[in-house]
Write a protein that holds these residues in place. Structure first.
Motif, PDB file in Angstrom:
ATOM      1  N   CYS A  21       0.815  -1.225   0.000  1.00 20.48           N
ATOM      2  CA  CYS A  21       0.000   0.000   0.000  1.00 20.48           C
ATOM      3  C   CYS A  21       0.851   1.279   0.000  1.00 20.48           C
ATOM      4  CB  CYS A  21      -0.970   0.004   1.162  1.00 20.48           C
ATOM      5  SG  CYS A  21      -0.188   0.184   2.759  1.00 20.48           S
ATOM      6  N   HIS A  46       2.003   2.990   2.426  1.00 19.88           N
ATOM      7  CA  HIS A  46       1.801   3.927   3.528  1.00 19.88           C
ATOM      8  C   HIS A  46       3.070   3.981   4.363  1.00 19.88           C
ATOM      9  CE1 HIS A  46      -2.749   3.722   3.107  1.00 19.88           C
ATOM     10  NE2 HIS A  46      -2.411   5.005   3.019  1.00 19.88           N
ATOM     11  N   CYS A  64      -1.751  -2.769   7.686  1.00 21.69           N
ATOM     12  CA  CYS A  64      -1.424  -1.352   7.710  1.00 21.69           C
ATOM     13  C   CYS A  64      -2.404  -0.614   8.623  1.00 21.69           C
ATOM     14  CB  CYS A  64      -1.498  -0.802   6.289  1.00 21.69           C
ATOM     15  SG  CYS A  64      -1.399   0.971   6.211  1.00 21.69           S
ATOM     16  N   CYS A  87      -4.840   1.696   6.242  1.00 28.82           N
ATOM     17  CA  CYS A  87      -5.816   1.183   5.275  1.00 28.82           C
ATOM     18  C   CYS A  87      -6.202  -0.261   5.529  1.00 28.82           C
ATOM     19  CB  CYS A  87      -5.286   1.358   3.849  1.00 28.82           C
ATOM     20  SG  CYS A  87      -3.850   0.328   3.505  1.00 28.82           S
TER      21      CYS A  87
HETATM   22 ZN   LIG Z   1      -1.837   1.226   3.971  1.00 32.64          ZN
END
Ligand SMILES: [Zn+2]
Ligand SMILES: [Zn+2]
Length: 332
Positions: free
Chosen positions: A289, A291, A305, A308
Motif C-alpha cells: 500500500c 503507507h 497497515c 488502510c
Molecule cells: Zn496502507
C-alpha cells in the motif's frame, strides 16, 4: 449405602469442590510446565509478534541519488489548448525535452531498447528510439539547483485539440529529463527520467497528472518511480496531489520490475510522527500500500497497515538504524 454417601458428600461439598478445583489446577500447571519447560508457553506469548516475524519480509533496499525532479504546477489549469507549467528541480545542469502526442507503443519499445542495448541518455537517443513517432517537440535548458517553472504549449498552428477517444494510441505529453553535461553521466547511476503526463482535452477530461515516471539507469534497467503516502501532518505544506487523510510527498519509492532489490530516494525530511505512538519518527514503508506511517518501535506489531488495513507483504526502512544514530550524533 448410596444415600449415606450422597448425604456425606452434601455435607462436605464446599471443601470437596475446592479440593477438586485445586487438584485440577495443580495437574494443569504440571502438564503445561512439564510440556514447555520453565520457558513461557507459546500460547501465552503475543501471537501477533511471532506471526509478524514469519510473515512480513524486510525488503533489501539500496539508496540511489536521483538528480532529477519534475512536478506539475497548478494541474487544474492545464489543458491541451492552454498548455502546462512544469516545475523542475535538478541537481545538475539538465535538458528538459517535451514530446507532445508521443506514440504509446513506440514509447514502450523505446524503454525495452534501453533495457537491452540502446541507452537513452540524450534526447537524440529517445528520438531515434521513438522513430520520431510524436507530433511536436520542444526543449529547455535547466540550470542546476534552480527550481524553474517551464511553460510548455502546443503551438496553435499544429491544430491539435485532442488525442481521440480512449484507449488511446498516443500519450498527450512525455517529458524527458537528461543530464546536459557528459561528465555528469559518469557520476550518477540514473541517467535520465521520463514522465508520462496526462493533460485534459475535449474528449477526455480526466484532470492533469503524472501517469508514470521512469528512472533510466546507466546499466540498462528502468524503474517505475512511485510516491509514498505519509500521514497528514498539520504543519506540513500542502501538496498538489493530496487525497483525504493522506499526503503524498516528494519521497518516492522505486519498485523494480522483476528484480528483488529495490531502490529508494533518500528522505528529504523525516520529522513526521508515527501514527501509532505519536512520538517516534516515521521510518517504515509498508508494501504494497506504500503507507509510510510507522516508527522503528511500532512496525513489528503490525501485520496490517494501520491506515488502510491492507495486509503487509513486505516492508522496508527509509533510513537504516546506523544512519539514524549518525544523524542523532550530528544533531547533538
Ligand atoms: Zn496502507
Ligand atoms: Zn510509533
Amino acid at each position: 449405602m448410596a444415600a449415606v454417601f450422597l448425604v456425606t458428600l452434601y455435607e462436605y461439598s464446599p471443601l470437596f469442590y475446592i479440593a477438586v478445583v485445586f487438584t485440577c489446577f495443580i495437574v494443569t500447571t504440571g502438564l503445561v510446565l512439564g510440556w514447555f519447560g520453565w520457558d513461557v508457553p507459546v500460547i501465552l506469548r503475543n501471537s501477533e509478534e511471532t506471526q509478524f516475524n514469519t510473515r512480513v519480509f524486510k525488503k533489501q533496499m539500496r539508496q540511489v541519488k536521483n538528480p532529477f525532479g519534475l512536478e506539475i504546477t497548478n494541474p487544474s489549469s492545464a489543458s491541451i489548448t492552454t498548455g502546462i507549467t512544469l516545475t523542475t528541480d535538478c541537481l545538475e545542469d539538465s535538458l528538459l525535452t517535451c514530446y507532445w502526442g508521443c506514440s504509446v507503443q513506440k514509447f514502450y519499445e523505446a524503454l525495452q531498447k534501453h533495457f537491452y542495448c540502446f541507452r537513452i541518455s540524450t534526447p537524440q537517443a529517445l528520438e531515434d528510439a521513438l522513430y520520431s513517432e510524436y507530433l511536436y517537440q520542444e526543449q529547455y535548458f535547466i540550470k542546476k539547483d534552480s527550481k524553474e517553472e517551464i511553460y510548455c504549449q502546443l503551438p496553435r498552428d499544429t491544430k491539435i485539440e485532442d488525442f481521440g477517444s480512449v484507449p488511446r494510441s498516443r500519450y498527450p505529453l512525455v517529458a524527458l529529463l537528461t543530464l546536459a553535461d557528459e561528465d555528469d553521466r559518469e557520476i550518477y547511476d540514473i541517467i535520465s527520467m521520463v514522465s508520462v503526463i496526462h493533460i485534459p482535452d475535449k474528449t477526455y477530461k480526466l484532470s492533469c497528472r503524472i501517469l508514470y515516471q521512469y528512472l533510466l539507469l546507466a546499466q540498462g534497467q528502468f524503474h517505475d518511480l512511485k510516491q509514498l503516502f505519509m500521514s497528514a501532518n498539520s504543519n506540513s505544506t500542502p501538496s498538489s496531489n493530496s487525497s483525504p487523510g493522506e499526503k503524498s510527498t516528494d519521497q518516492s519509492l522505486l519498485e523494480k520490475a522483476g528484480l528483488s532489490e529495490s531502490e529508494v530516494e533518500p528522505p528529504e525530511e523525516n520529522s513526521k510522527d508515527c501514527v501509532v505512538c505519536q512520538n517516534g519518527t516515521v521510518n517504515w514503508v509498508l508494501l504494497p500500500c506504500r503507507h509510510t506511517c510507522l516508527c522503528d518501535g511500532c512496525v513489528r506489531y503490525f501485520q496490517q497497515c494501520p491506515m488502510c488495513r491492507q495486509f503487509v507483504q513486505e516492508s522496508f526502512a527509509l533510513c537504516s538504524q546506523k544512519e539514524q544514530e549518525k544523524d542523532k550524533r550530528k544533531a547533538l
